[in-house]
Design an enzyme around this catalytic site. Structure first.
Site, PDB file in Angstrom:
ATOM      1  N   SER A  68      -3.066   8.261  -9.500  1.00 23.72           N
ATOM      2  CA  SER A  68      -3.901   7.781  -8.777  1.00 23.72           C
ATOM      3  C   SER A  68      -4.717   8.851  -7.657  1.00 23.72           C
ATOM      4  O   SER A  68      -3.810   9.092  -7.002  1.00 23.72           O
ATOM      5  CB  SER A  68      -2.489   6.845  -8.563  1.00 23.72           C
ATOM      6  OG  SER A  68      -3.731   6.161  -7.647  1.00 23.72           O
ATOM      7  N   GLU A 162       3.661 -10.089 -10.563  1.00 26.10           N
ATOM      8  CA  GLU A 162       3.506  -9.153  -9.278  1.00 26.10           C
ATOM      9  C   GLU A 162       5.130 -10.514  -8.159  1.00 26.10           C
ATOM     10  O   GLU A 162       5.585 -10.032  -7.514  1.00 26.10           O
ATOM     11  CB  GLU A 162       2.523 -10.431  -8.374  1.00 26.10           C
ATOM     12  CG  GLU A 162       2.405  -9.734  -6.974  1.00 26.10           C
ATOM     13  CD  GLU A 162       1.815  -8.970  -6.376  1.00 26.10           C
ATOM     14  OE1 GLU A 162       2.204  -7.641  -5.880  1.00 26.10           O
ATOM     15  OE2 GLU A 162       0.791  -8.127  -7.182  1.00 26.10           O
ATOM     16  N   ASP A 174      -5.154 -14.812  -6.705  1.00 27.65           N
ATOM     17  CA  ASP A 174      -5.801 -13.091  -6.904  1.00 27.65           C
ATOM     18  C   ASP A 174      -6.098 -12.852  -8.323  1.00 27.65           C
ATOM     19  O   ASP A 174      -7.537 -12.498  -8.550  1.00 27.65           O
ATOM     20  CB  ASP A 174      -4.921 -12.356  -5.881  1.00 27.65           C
ATOM     21  CG  ASP A 174      -4.961 -12.545  -4.346  1.00 27.65           C
ATOM     22  OD1 ASP A 174      -5.520 -13.545  -4.262  1.00 27.65           O
ATOM     23  OD2 ASP A 174      -4.466 -12.217  -4.079  1.00 27.65           O
TER      24      ASP A 174
END
Ligand code: GLA
Length: 387
Positions: A68, A162, A174
């Site tokens: 990343s 999550e 979300d």
């Protein structure tokens, strides 16, 4: 914004081979309906054109190698067999969580992958960078291995990552908007039934501005779970008095009676949930009628309720919202989980530039560091990048 050529080049530099597929997953902003998606409430989010980009290739072993941009120079590698969390590379836990949840749900990932990630959205800014990443990975894996996951499947699996893997007891807002986002539209989502209506975000002579407080959200996850637990307890208590599936089934007419049942702090938490549901319904009606003034008033009221009753704002968000109003916003409020992160404002287009200068100067004087304004527009949900 990262394009396919750039992603392909970076992928090749890191993994020494060509990527097979390229994806984008948006961040999100919530117009109104805050902290009620874990109580079956109505929320009104939109997907952004900033978010997370990814590229992928299939390997010949059982490892997942993930890089990343912005998280150090190292590729993090883990095996499909061992999907335990690792504190040392906490960001990669979102990826480990995605593989773990897929496995638990019975989806087979037969072989390892190389994954490159890049983002043009700040993390911990309340724009849901974590859900954006979860859904990016789920969509990439579903397409690559023909898992056949629908938009709602990836939203629900992302929420599972999550809730169960990361440990934040968040609602579905979300992940839902990131999967289902539509260009230039906000979605009025019923989080109890998952039915939704897309509403054109037509603000006429006004602009939606999004501003980051740049406050680091250290304890946000534990505070978030604290609100979740406080209000779930209230739900259990009130279920003995009312026939309800969710706290949002109650109305403000019930408040005088509820005040007699609950302690003062819990009462304020519940008052936020009940009144926020009503504000969301009314503000969506106002927006559909093109009544931006009334819509904006509900944004102000929402912020006040999140500040005074739900207590999830803080000095940075309150200062920012006050300054947005002083600088000419018709309405303004925090967006997302709060405790830092971003605020939104509805600002007459011709005032935006002056407002920016005013807010940056005054906020820096009061808080000690600058806020950041985003230039972004409302975009579609997680998708493969074709060009
Ligand atoms: C976070 C959570 C959402 C929602 C908002 C507050 O973004 O992930 O589920 O609860 O906070 O509205």
């Amino acid at each position: 914004m990262a394009n396919k050529i750039h992603l392909a080049k970076r992928f090749n530099e890191i993994f020494n081979e060509d990527a097979q597929a390229f994806y984008f997953s948006p961040g999100r902003v919530n117009l109104i309906g805050e902290h009620i998606d874990y109580h079956g409430g109505l929320v009104f989010p939109a997907a952004l054109d900033i978010g997370t980009y990814g590229a992928l290739s299939v390997r010949r072993d059982n490892n997942v190698a993930i890089f990343s941009e912005g998280y150090g120079d190292n590729v993090v590698t883990f095996n499909l067999i061992n999907l335990e969390k690792d504190k040392k590379t906490a960001w990669a836990n979102y990826a480990r969580g995605v593989f773990a949840v897929l496995k638990e749900a019975g989806y087979v990932i037969p072989i390892g992958v190389n994954i490159y990630i890049e983002s043009d959205m700040p993390t911990s800014a309340g724009l849901s960078s974590s859900s954006s990443l979860e859904l990016l990975l789920l969509k990439m894996l579903s397409d690559t291995f023909n898992l056949g996951l629908s938009k709602i499947d990836i939203a629900l699996l992302g929420k599972k990552v999550e809730n169960e893997y990361i440990g934040v007891l968040s609602g579905i807002m979300d992940q839902f908007i990131i999967a289902h986002g539509e260009k230039d539209h906000a979605l009025l989502l019923n989080t109890g039934t998952l039915e939704y209506q897309s509403v054109p975000l037509e603000l006429k002579d006004y602009a939606l501005v999004i501003v980051n407080t740049n406050k680091r959200r250290g304890l946000s996850d534990s505070k978030y779970n604290e609100r979740y637990n406080e209000t779930m307890t209230a739900f259990k208590i009130l279920s003995a008095y009312y026939t309800i599936n969710h706290l949002t089934d109650l109305t403000s007419e019930d408040l005088p009676n509820i005040e007699k049942i609950l302690g003062p702090l819990t009462f304020r938490r519940v008052r936020h949930i009940i009144t926020e549901q009503e504000r969301t319904i009314n503000s969506a009606k106002a927006l559909q009628k093109g009544d931006i003034l009334t819509f904006s008033k509900y944004l102000d009221e929402s912020h006040n309720s999140l500040r005074d009753d739900y207590e999830v704002t803080g000095i940075e968000l309150d200062t920012l919202v006050d300054l947005l109003k002083e600088g000419g916003a018709l309405g303004a409020r925090m967006t997302g989980a709060g405790f830092g992160g971003c605020a939104i404002g509805i600002v007459p287009k011709e005032k935006v530039e002056n407002l920016k200068t005013f807010v940056v100067n005054e906020y820096t004087k009061k808080i000690g560091y600058e806020p950041t304004f985003f230039t972004t527009s409302i975009s579609e949900g997680t998708h493969a990048i074709k060009e």
